[in-house]
Design a protein around this motif. Structure first.
Motif, mmCIF file in Angstrom:
data_model
loop_
_atom_site.group_PDB
_atom_site.id
_atom_site.type_symbol
_atom_site.label_atom_id
_atom_site.label_comp_id
_atom_site.label_asym_id
_atom_site.label_seq_id
_atom_site.Cartn_x
_atom_site.Cartn_y
_atom_site.Cartn_z
ATOM 1 N N GLN A 40 35.189 56.521 28.608
ATOM 2 C CA GLN A 40 35.866 56.500 27.317
ATOM 3 C C GLN A 40 35.861 55.058 26.806
ATOM 4 O OE1 GLN A 40 39.676 58.215 28.339
ATOM 5 N NE2 GLN A 40 38.988 60.266 27.745
ATOM 6 N N PHE A 41 35.966 54.897 25.499
ATOM 7 C CA PHE A 41 35.911 53.553 24.939
ATOM 8 C C PHE A 41 36.840 53.412 23.741
ATOM 9 C CE2 PHE A 41 32.795 55.878 22.456
ATOM 10 C CZ PHE A 41 32.933 55.364 21.176
ATOM 11 N N ALA A 42 37.101 52.156 23.412
ATOM 12 C CA ALA A 42 37.847 51.813 22.204
ATOM 13 C C ALA A 42 37.095 50.691 21.504
ATOM 14 C CB ALA A 42 39.272 51.373 22.542
ATOM 15 N N ILE A 43 37.087 50.733 20.183
ATOM 16 C CA ILE A 43 36.521 49.656 19.383
ATOM 17 C C ILE A 43 37.684 48.973 18.671
ATOM 18 C CG2 ILE A 43 34.981 49.024 17.489
ATOM 19 C CD1 ILE A 43 33.372 51.590 18.093
ATOM 20 N N PHE A 44 37.802 47.670 18.902
ATOM 21 C CA PHE A 44 38.871 46.881 18.294
ATOM 22 C C PHE A 44 38.271 45.926 17.265
ATOM 23 C CE2 PHE A 44 40.477 47.842 22.600
ATOM 24 C CZ PHE A 44 41.625 48.529 22.252
ATOM 25 N N TYR A 45 38.677 46.096 16.031
ATOM 26 C CA TYR A 45 38.274 45.229 14.935
ATOM 27 C C TYR A 45 39.270 44.069 14.844
ATOM 28 C CZ TYR A 45 35.059 48.914 13.556
ATOM 29 O OH TYR A 45 34.035 49.839 13.545
ATOM 30 N N PRO A 46 38.994 43.063 13.991
ATOM 31 C CA PRO A 46 39.929 41.936 13.891
ATOM 32 C C PRO A 46 41.360 42.334 13.526
ATOM 33 C CG PRO A 46 37.844 41.305 12.952
ATOM 34 C CD PRO A 46 37.746 42.789 13.269
ATOM 35 N N GLU A 47 41.533 43.460 12.885
ATOM 36 C CA GLU A 47 42.898 43.880 12.516
ATOM 37 C C GLU A 47 43.631 44.616 13.627
ATOM 38 O OE1 GLU A 47 39.958 46.871 10.675
ATOM 39 O OE2 GLU A 47 40.086 44.710 10.819
ATOM 40 N N ASP A 48 43.019 44.715 14.813
ATOM 41 C CA ASP A 48 43.614 45.445 15.936
ATOM 42 C C ASP A 48 44.095 44.474 17.019
ATOM 43 O OD1 ASP A 48 42.988 48.112 14.988
ATOM 44 O OD2 ASP A 48 40.895 47.648 15.451
ATOM 45 N N VAL A 49 45.395 44.371 17.174
ATOM 46 C CA VAL A 49 45.972 43.551 18.245
ATOM 47 C C VAL A 49 46.091 44.452 19.464
ATOM 48 C CG1 VAL A 49 47.921 42.097 18.919
ATOM 49 C CG2 VAL A 49 47.188 42.166 16.523
ATOM 50 N N HIS A 50 45.620 43.972 20.606
ATOM 51 C CA HIS A 50 45.521 44.826 21.790
ATOM 52 C C HIS A 50 45.804 44.044 23.072
ATOM 53 C CE1 HIS A 50 41.587 43.130 20.829
ATOM 54 N NE2 HIS A 50 41.337 43.109 22.138
ATOM 55 N N ALA A 51 46.289 44.765 24.057
ATOM 56 C CA ALA A 51 46.559 44.210 25.391
ATOM 57 C C ALA A 51 46.024 45.214 26.410
ATOM 58 C CB ALA A 51 48.049 43.968 25.592
ATOM 59 N N PRO A 52 44.867 44.934 27.019
ATOM 60 C CA PRO A 52 44.223 45.876 27.932
ATOM 61 C C PRO A 52 44.609 45.657 29.391
ATOM 62 C CG PRO A 52 42.717 44.106 27.414
ATOM 63 C CD PRO A 52 44.001 43.824 26.662
ATOM 64 N N MET A 53 43.959 46.418 30.234
ATOM 65 C CA MET A 53 44.016 46.283 31.703
ATOM 66 C C MET A 53 45.399 46.552 32.303
ATOM 67 S SD MET A 53 41.039 45.819 33.088
ATOM 68 C CE MET A 53 41.328 45.154 34.721
ATOM 69 N N ILE A 54 46.166 47.425 31.669
ATOM 70 C CA ILE A 54 47.451 47.819 32.243
ATOM 71 C C ILE A 54 47.181 48.988 33.185
ATOM 72 C CG2 ILE A 54 49.770 48.698 31.767
ATOM 73 C CD1 ILE A 54 49.428 47.471 28.897
ATOM 74 N N GLY A 55 47.650 48.863 34.404
ATOM 75 C CA GLY A 55 47.440 49.937 35.370
ATOM 76 C C GLY A 55 47.806 49.501 36.772
ATOM 77 N N ASN A 56 47.742 50.452 37.703
ATOM 78 C CA ASN A 56 48.135 50.188 39.083
ATOM 79 C C ASN A 56 46.960 50.118 40.046
ATOM 80 O OD1 ASN A 56 50.919 50.266 38.469
ATOM 81 N ND2 ASN A 56 50.857 52.492 38.484
ATOM 82 N N ASN A 57 45.816 50.596 39.623
ATOM 83 C CA ASN A 57 44.685 50.690 40.535
ATOM 84 C C ASN A 57 43.506 49.873 40.011
ATOM 85 O OD1 ASN A 57 45.925 52.626 42.361
ATOM 86 N ND2 ASN A 57 45.795 54.042 40.636
ATOM 87 N N GLU A 58 42.377 49.975 40.704
ATOM 88 C CA GLU A 58 41.183 49.253 40.293
ATOM 89 C C GLU A 58 40.619 49.860 39.011
ATOM 90 O OE1 GLU A 58 38.072 47.509 43.048
ATOM 91 O OE2 GLU A 58 37.032 49.273 42.236
ATOM 92 N N ILE A 59 40.230 48.972 38.097
ATOM 93 C CA ILE A 59 39.642 49.362 36.822
ATOM 94 C C ILE A 59 38.334 48.601 36.672
ATOM 95 C CG2 ILE A 59 39.897 49.348 34.304
ATOM 96 C CD1 ILE A 59 42.996 49.197 34.839
ATOM 97 N N LYS A 60 37.285 49.324 36.347
ATOM 98 C CA LYS A 60 36.011 48.676 36.008
ATOM 99 C C LYS A 60 35.791 48.873 34.526
ATOM 100 C CE LYS A 60 31.217 48.050 37.062
ATOM 101 N NZ LYS A 60 30.563 47.613 38.243
ATOM 102 N N LYS A 61 35.639 47.751 33.824
ATOM 103 C CA LYS A 61 35.485 47.871 32.383
ATOM 104 C C LYS A 61 34.371 46.987 31.887
ATOM 105 C CE LYS A 61 38.356 46.587 29.394
ATOM 106 N NZ LYS A 61 39.548 46.630 28.622
#
Length: 149
Positions: free
Chosen positions: A121-142
């Motif tokens: 799954q994916f997300a596209i963030f444009y300049p108007e999108d404030v975002h904070a990723p990588m929240i989680g408890n386990n290993e994430i490959k992104k």
């Protein structure tokens, strides 16, 4: 912001010529086998592959960010990632100055929503999108494509 699955990328390739190059690039790869690192794909398009343990909501929100010169295409290759989001127009509490070298500015505002991405799954963030990723408890490959505007 756009949220979708990789099975629907053809809808987004027409939005930007570099989107097409990004999605064509990963179409030829096994995402789970890409090695961590930074890759220059073509002029105006970079890829960052990162595998790591997710962080707490509090730690991620310390870097509640947006960009002025790049669009992010963030893909969850494996794991379960939570991402915070808020429209930039509603952010009013800056957290430091704009970093021109890293093309990012931070905010201390509270997010409007949290959503999850998982495998392919994916997300596209444009300049108007404030975002904070990588929240989680386990290993994430992104994978994060940086698309020059």
């Amino acid at each position: 912001m756009v949220i979708d699955t990789l099975s629907n990328v053809d809808r987004y390739k027409v939005l930007n010529p570099l989107f097409k190059k990004a999605f064509d690039y990963i179409d030829q790869k096994d995402l789970t086998q890409l090695e961590d690192g930074k890759y220059d794909i073509t002029e105006g398009l970079k890829l960052i592959v990162n595998t790591g343990t997710g962080m707490t909501e509090e730690d991620s929100l310390k870097k509640f960010e947006c960009h002025d010169e790049y669009i992010d295409i963030q893909i969850c290759a494996s794991g379960l990632e939570t991402i915070a989001w808020k429209p930039r127009e509603k952010c009013s509490i800056p957290n430091g100055d704009y970093d021109t070298d890293r093309d990012r500015r931070f905010f201390n505002d509270k997010p409007d929503i949290f959503f999850q991405l998982t495998n392919n799954q994916f997300a596209i963030f444009y300049p108007e999108d404030v975002h904070a990723p990588m929240i989680g408890n386990n290993e994430i490959k992104k994978l994060v494509f940086k698309v020059k505007i």
